[in-house]
Design a protein around this motif. Structure first.
Motif, mmCIF file in Angstrom:
data_model
loop_
_atom_site.group_PDB
_atom_site.id
_atom_site.type_symbol
_atom_site.label_atom_id
_atom_site.label_comp_id
_atom_site.label_asym_id
_atom_site.label_seq_id
_atom_site.Cartn_x
_atom_site.Cartn_y
_atom_site.Cartn_z
ATOM 1 N N GLU A 149 -34.374 4.919 3.023
ATOM 2 C CA GLU A 149 -33.997 5.256 1.649
ATOM 3 C C GLU A 149 -32.903 6.337 1.612
ATOM 4 O OE1 GLU A 149 -37.725 6.305 -0.171
ATOM 5 O OE2 GLU A 149 -38.158 4.222 -0.663
ATOM 6 N N PRO A 150 -31.751 6.048 2.193
ATOM 7 C CA PRO A 150 -30.683 7.045 2.248
ATOM 8 C C PRO A 150 -30.108 7.353 0.880
ATOM 9 C CG PRO A 150 -29.862 4.918 2.934
ATOM 10 C CD PRO A 150 -31.341 4.761 2.774
ATOM 11 N N ALA A 151 -29.564 8.546 0.749
ATOM 12 C CA ALA A 151 -28.898 8.925 -0.497
ATOM 13 C C ALA A 151 -27.584 8.184 -0.657
ATOM 14 C CB ALA A 151 -28.659 10.437 -0.519
ATOM 15 N N ILE A 161 -28.882 -5.205 -0.560
ATOM 16 C CA ILE A 161 -29.537 -3.892 -0.494
ATOM 17 C C ILE A 161 -29.909 -3.369 -1.875
ATOM 18 C CG2 ILE A 161 -28.357 -3.341 1.664
ATOM 19 C CD1 ILE A 161 -26.531 -1.459 0.121
ATOM 20 N N ALA A 162 -29.575 -4.125 -2.918
ATOM 21 C CA ALA A 162 -29.929 -3.790 -4.307
ATOM 22 C C ALA A 162 -29.413 -2.424 -4.734
ATOM 23 C CB ALA A 162 -31.451 -3.872 -4.496
ATOM 24 N N ARG A 163 -28.201 -2.134 -4.331
ATOM 25 C CA ARG A 163 -27.566 -0.883 -4.726
ATOM 26 C C ARG A 163 -26.079 -0.974 -4.383
ATOM 27 N NH1 ARG A 163 -29.921 3.766 -0.966
ATOM 28 N NH2 ARG A 163 -28.120 4.917 -1.765
ATOM 29 N N PRO A 164 -25.252 -0.161 -5.013
ATOM 30 C CA PRO A 164 -23.829 -0.156 -4.647
ATOM 31 C C PRO A 164 -23.616 0.472 -3.271
ATOM 32 C CG PRO A 164 -24.203 0.818 -6.819
ATOM 33 C CD PRO A 164 -25.527 0.722 -6.147
ATOM 34 N N ILE A 165 -22.581 0.040 -2.597
ATOM 35 C CA ILE A 165 -22.160 0.700 -1.371
ATOM 36 C C ILE A 165 -20.926 1.545 -1.672
ATOM 37 C CG2 ILE A 165 -23.078 -1.088 0.142
ATOM 38 C CD1 ILE A 165 -20.136 -2.003 0.583
ATOM 39 N N ARG A 175 -16.035 -10.686 -2.370
ATOM 40 C CA ARG A 175 -17.175 -11.584 -2.159
ATOM 41 C C ARG A 175 -18.159 -10.987 -1.156
ATOM 42 N NH1 ARG A 175 -14.285 -15.592 -1.307
ATOM 43 N NH2 ARG A 175 -14.304 -15.708 0.979
ATOM 44 N N HIS A 176 -17.643 -10.408 -0.099
ATOM 45 C CA HIS A 176 -18.514 -9.809 0.914
ATOM 46 C C HIS A 176 -19.213 -8.554 0.383
ATOM 47 C CE1 HIS A 176 -16.157 -11.854 4.432
ATOM 48 N NE2 HIS A 176 -16.985 -12.671 3.810
ATOM 49 N N ILE A 177 -18.499 -7.738 -0.369
ATOM 50 C CA ILE A 177 -19.119 -6.540 -0.938
ATOM 51 C C ILE A 177 -20.229 -6.925 -1.914
ATOM 52 C CG2 ILE A 177 -18.728 -4.580 -2.487
ATOM 53 C CD1 ILE A 177 -16.013 -4.222 -1.150
ATOM 54 N N ASP A 178 -19.979 -7.933 -2.742
ATOM 55 C CA ASP A 178 -21.022 -8.401 -3.653
ATOM 56 C C ASP A 178 -22.264 -8.842 -2.881
ATOM 57 O OD1 ASP A 178 -19.617 -7.929 -5.987
ATOM 58 O OD2 ASP A 178 -18.818 -9.974 -6.120
ATOM 59 N N GLU A 179 -22.042 -9.527 -1.768
ATOM 60 C CA GLU A 179 -23.158 -10.016 -0.965
ATOM 61 C C GLU A 179 -23.964 -8.856 -0.382
ATOM 62 O OE1 GLU A 179 -23.925 -13.159 2.744
ATOM 63 O OE2 GLU A 179 -21.906 -12.850 1.922
ATOM 64 N N LEU A 235 -26.752 -8.452 8.414
ATOM 65 C CA LEU A 235 -26.991 -7.995 7.046
ATOM 66 C C LEU A 235 -28.479 -7.753 6.814
ATOM 67 C CD1 LEU A 235 -25.963 -7.344 4.235
ATOM 68 C CD2 LEU A 235 -25.991 -9.802 3.717
ATOM 69 N N ALA A 236 -29.342 -8.605 7.366
ATOM 70 C CA ALA A 236 -30.783 -8.414 7.209
ATOM 71 C C ALA A 236 -31.241 -7.126 7.892
ATOM 72 C CB ALA A 236 -31.534 -9.616 7.783
ATOM 73 N N ARG A 237 -30.690 -6.833 9.071
ATOM 74 C CA ARG A 237 -31.056 -5.585 9.755
ATOM 75 C C ARG A 237 -30.550 -4.371 8.976
ATOM 76 N NH1 ARG A 237 -29.798 -8.788 14.466
ATOM 77 N NH2 ARG A 237 -27.669 -7.985 14.477
ATOM 78 N N PHE A 238 -29.371 -4.503 8.422
ATOM 79 C CA PHE A 238 -28.804 -3.433 7.605
ATOM 80 C C PHE A 238 -29.692 -3.184 6.390
ATOM 81 C CE2 PHE A 238 -25.725 -1.688 4.532
ATOM 82 C CZ PHE A 238 -25.060 -0.745 5.309
ATOM 83 N N ARG A 239 -30.089 -4.262 5.730
ATOM 84 C CA ARG A 239 -30.969 -4.147 4.561
ATOM 85 C C ARG A 239 -32.294 -3.479 4.950
ATOM 86 N NH1 ARG A 239 -31.432 -9.349 3.189
ATOM 87 N NH2 ARG A 239 -33.268 -9.623 4.504
#
Length: 298
Positions: free
Chosen positions: A98-100, A143-147, A134-138, A87-91
């Motif tokens: 800064e993908p759209a 990443i401070a944005r919706p997926i 729970r995982h989606i919220d995490e 998750l840290a690498r993803f972030r």
């Protein structure tokens, strides 16, 4: 969901965009003859290193085009906590480019410390729903944005399921505020494999939450009982029935960022580009020919 994490409605910003998976073999051709209002998607896990040729090539694309970062190994549906290092690498990757668009799959791929190189299906139950949310919220907090969550292609169903896939996805959206990536090829593959109606699936799908669409090719084979089985193979052009479903979706929700996935048996860039442009043509309103008779009516 916190106020600063409310979903960003990207539809107006990205409407009409068309794109393809980015493959290094196509870099020179893309830079020489790209796609107007285009974007490119990469699998996040291929760019989690610190540098080197992959990042140099992706940075060259990012200078000219928006990106979509598509995760394949987060194991959103897994029974264990999310991998903190992953998750840290993803972030970090999201912050770097800064993908759209940022997306992941409604699937699981890890168990008891073992990673399975596949996107495996879930039983659609209340317990699974709570875990996925729970995982989606995490992820969204990290990443401070919706997926964007992608509907899966499936080959088995669970007797323990207490809701349909579309009910399950709609419940996820309500609880997490995530957006959706509608993979139309996955809809067709799953519907065919389970003997369901792809059109009925789309009728029940929460289309008003879709910010991106995937189109891809699939392979056909026979299962152990000599029944037709479709595989989401991403190794050929989009099939005609999938184009038809896509056109139906666009008629309902309007122009939406659309990506062609082609990950193996790669064609030359002009072939892939033509598939993206075919999607754009279906998104454009029909042109009314101007004739002398029409001028007389003005």
């Amino acid at each position: 969901m916190r106020a600063d994490m409310r979903p960003r409605h990207l539809t107006s910003e990205t409407a009409g965009w068309v794109g393809t998976s980015f493959k290094h073999e196509h870099l020179a051709a893309i830079l020489a003859d790209g796609v107007k209002h285009g974007f490119f998607e990469v699998h996040a896990e291929n760019y989690m290193g610190a540098g080197g040729p992959p990042h140099r090539m992706l940075a060259a694309i990012r200078e000219h085009y928006p990106l979509s970062i598509h995760g394949v190994c987060m194991s959103i549906g897994g029974g264990e906590p999310l991998n903190r290092e992953h998750l840290a690498r993803f972030r970090g990757l999201v912050a770097r480019y800064e993908p759209a668009l940022v997306s992941e799959h409604l699937a699981w791929s890890t168990h008891a410390g073992t990673f399975f190189n596949d996107l495996l299906p879930l039983p659609y139950t209340e317990d699974t729903l709570a875990r996925v949310c729970r995982h989606i919220d995490e992820v969204q907090q990290a990443i401070a944005r919706p997926i964007l969550l992608e509907n899966p292609s499936t080959y088995v169903a669970f007797r323990s399921a207490t809701m349909s896939e579309t009910e399950f996805i709609a419940a996820i959206v309500r609880r997490t505020g995530c957006r959706l990536l509608l993979d139309v090829n996955n809809v067709f593959v799953s519907a065919t494999n389970h003997g369901h109606s792809a059109s009925a699936y789309l009728d029940a799908f929460p289309l008003d939450h879709v910010d991106e669409i995937h189109l891809a090719g699939h392979a056909e084979q026979l299962d152990d009982e000599d029944e037709r089985l479709l595989i989401d193979s991403h190794d050929g052009p989009v099939a005609d029935p999938v184009w038809t479903l896509y056109e139906n979706v666009i008629e309902r929700i309007g122009p939406t960022a659309t990506l062609i996935e082609w990950d193996s048996k790669l064609p030359a860039w002009p072939v892939l580009r033509a598939q993206a442009l075919a999607a754009r043509e279906l998104m454009e309103p029909p042109r009314i020919p101007v004739t002398p008779d029409r001028f007389d009516d003005v």
